[in-house]
Write a protein that holds these residues in place. Structure first.
Motif, short mmCIF file in Angstrom:
data_model
loop_
_atom_site.label_atom_id
_atom_site.label_comp_id
_atom_site.label_asym_id
_atom_site.label_seq_id
_atom_site.Cartn_x
_atom_site.Cartn_y
_atom_site.Cartn_z
N LEU A 64 57.83 20.41 16.41
CA LEU A 64 57.58 21.67 17.12
C LEU A 64 56.51 21.44 18.18
O LEU A 64 55.32 21.50 17.90
CB LEU A 64 57.13 22.75 16.13
CG LEU A 64 58.22 23.19 15.16
CD1 LEU A 64 57.61 23.89 13.97
CD2 LEU A 64 59.22 24.09 15.85
N ASP A 65 56.98 21.10 19.37
CA ASP A 65 56.05 20.83 20.46
C ASP A 65 55.58 22.17 21.03
O ASP A 65 56.30 23.15 20.98
CB ASP A 65 56.74 19.99 21.54
CG ASP A 65 55.77 19.04 22.22
OD1 ASP A 65 54.55 19.31 22.17
OD2 ASP A 65 56.22 18.04 22.78
N GLU A 66 54.38 22.20 21.56
CA GLU A 66 53.80 23.43 22.10
C GLU A 66 53.85 24.56 21.07
O GLU A 66 54.26 25.69 21.37
CB GLU A 66 54.53 23.83 23.39
CG GLU A 66 54.24 22.87 24.52
CD GLU A 66 55.44 22.62 25.42
OE1 GLU A 66 56.36 23.44 25.42
OE2 GLU A 66 55.44 21.61 26.12
N LYS A 91 49.78 13.01 22.46
CA LYS A 91 50.25 13.67 21.22
C LYS A 91 51.77 13.51 21.06
O LYS A 91 52.24 13.00 20.05
CB LYS A 91 49.87 15.16 21.24
CG LYS A 91 48.38 15.40 21.37
CD LYS A 91 48.04 16.87 21.40
CE LYS A 91 48.57 17.59 22.63
NZ LYS A 91 47.97 17.12 23.90
N THR A 92 52.51 13.94 22.07
CA THR A 92 53.96 13.84 22.00
C THR A 92 54.39 12.38 21.89
O THR A 92 55.25 12.03 21.08
CB THR A 92 54.60 14.50 23.24
OG1 THR A 92 54.15 15.85 23.31
CG2 THR A 92 56.10 14.48 23.17
N SER A 93 53.75 11.53 22.68
CA SER A 93 54.09 10.10 22.64
C SER A 93 53.91 9.52 21.25
O SER A 93 54.73 8.73 20.79
CB SER A 93 53.21 9.32 23.62
OG SER A 93 53.30 9.86 24.90
N ASP A 153 58.58 14.66 31.96
CA ASP A 153 57.88 13.74 31.07
C ASP A 153 57.91 14.22 29.63
O ASP A 153 57.31 13.63 28.77
CB ASP A 153 56.43 13.60 31.52
CG ASP A 153 55.71 14.92 31.53
OD1 ASP A 153 56.28 15.87 32.09
OD2 ASP A 153 54.62 15.00 30.97
N LYS A 154 58.59 15.33 29.40
CA LYS A 154 58.60 15.87 28.04
C LYS A 154 59.51 15.06 27.13
O LYS A 154 60.31 14.25 27.54
CB LYS A 154 59.01 17.34 28.06
CG LYS A 154 57.80 18.21 28.34
CD LYS A 154 56.86 18.13 27.15
CE LYS A 154 55.58 18.86 27.46
NZ LYS A 154 54.62 18.67 26.40
N ALA A 155 59.41 15.43 25.89
CA ALA A 155 59.91 14.59 24.82
C ALA A 155 61.34 14.06 24.91
O ALA A 155 61.56 12.88 24.80
CB ALA A 155 59.75 15.36 23.53
MG LIG Z 1 53.16 17.00 24.56
#
Ligand SMILES: [Mg+2]
Ligand SMILES: Nc1ncnc2c1ncn2[C@@H]1O[C@H](COP(=O)(O)OP(=O)(O)OP(=O)(O)O)[C@@H](O)[C@H]1O
Length: 289
Positions: A146-148, A86-88, A22-24
């Protein structure tokens, strides 16, 4: 503390791209109609494509939307517990800014990528300093995602400080994390911060209903309530439980939801407390056994 641990559990067991469908990056798949088949996890299938689709956080999303439209996007720091969008949100911003050119204009790094001090210096710097040829793109400003970010080393974060300043003209940085206190203050002060709180029950219910309708599922009210209760404001968790319960049984009731997640049924707990409070210890022990 228990809650923090709980959130950490969810994130800590899968710090790689492959283990986290499900990640970016896989969002490209979500926008592909051919991928709308059965195999795709619902968290991905129903990832919001535009800012309008993001449930809850209306004030944050509207602010970011306005800034994006006016081409005045600041560096962003989005933080909050898992599964809150957040990522979405950032990916929806990227799509709005760049449309189909999206991949050329965005550099995305997350915890599974090597992000030591060298990567910050090299990769980000290379990306930020090159001129990109972009036709038909609304914004010429590039985006480094910059995820995580809370998993970045302190050294890398310090190195990033300079890079951000140096390339502010051509590049916007979006930092995403669960724990904002792991981001050094110097970086925090360079970004506009937005906190994504756990979704409230109303929004989780609404979004679940949308998916239930789209998938044509048979869900009892008690089942829906159980999903909302167990997900605790984590939309990813809500969708994952819904999907696994659906795979396990045709009808989604309170009982099947609890069975599927391995949680004791509330009515069993009630019965046990009743025995404990109202019966002799020996009898109550026997009944519970
Ligand atoms: Mg995320
Ligand atoms: N606000 C929301 N509105 C609609 N769907 C959501 C929302 N938040 C999460 N989801 C669903 O949960 C999935 C995961 O969301 P997302 O990747 O944006 O979470 P996140 O906040 O980045 O979590 P993490 O901190 O674990 O990276 C999405 O694909 C979407 O299906």
């Amino acid at each position: 503390m228990a809650e923090t641990n709980h959130h950490m559990d969810i994130d800590s067991d899968d710090h790689t791209y492959t283990a986290r469908p499900d990640k970016a990056k896989s969002v490209v798949v979500a926008s592909n109609p051919a991928a709308a088949g059965k195999a795709i996890p619902w968290v991905e299938k129903y990832r919001p494509l535009s800012l309008d689709d993001v449930a809850a956080h209306r004030d944050i999303v509207d602010t970011i939307d306005r800034l994006t439209t006016e081409n005045r996007l600041p560096h962003l720091l989005l933080y909050g517990p898992p599964g809150t969008g957040k990522t979405s949100t950032i990916l929806a911003v990227a799509r709005k800014l760049y449309g189909s050119q999206y991949q050329n204009m965005i550099l995305e790094l997350n915890a599974s990528d090597d992000r030591g001090i060298d990567v910050v210096r090299q990769q980000i710097q290379d990306f930020a300093s090159t001129q990109s040829l972009s036709f038909g793109v609304k914004s010429s400003v590039k985006l480094v995602l910059l995820d995580e970010a809370d998993a970045m080393t302190k050294d890398a974060q310090f190195a990033l400080r300079r890079v951000i300043e140096k390339y502010t003209k051509s590049t916007r940085f979006a930092l995403i994390c669960n724990h904002v206190n792991k981001i050094i203050p110097a970086l925090q002060s360079r970004c506009t911060r937005f906190r994504f709180a756990p979704l409230d029950a109303v929004h989780v219910t609404e979004r679940l209903k949308h998916v239930i309708k789209a998938e044509g599922l048979d869900v009892e009210d008690s089942g829906l309530a159980a999903l909302v209760r167990l997900s605790n404001g984590d939309m990813r968790k809500a969708l994952n439980i819904l999907q696994s319960t659906h795979m396990a049984s045709q009808q989604i009731t309170e009982e099947t939801v609890y069975l599927c997640t391995g949680n004791p049924l509330p009515k069993d707990i009630e019965q046990i407390s009743y025995w404990l409070l109202n019966e002799q210890f020996a009898d109550s022990f026997k009944s519970i056994e």
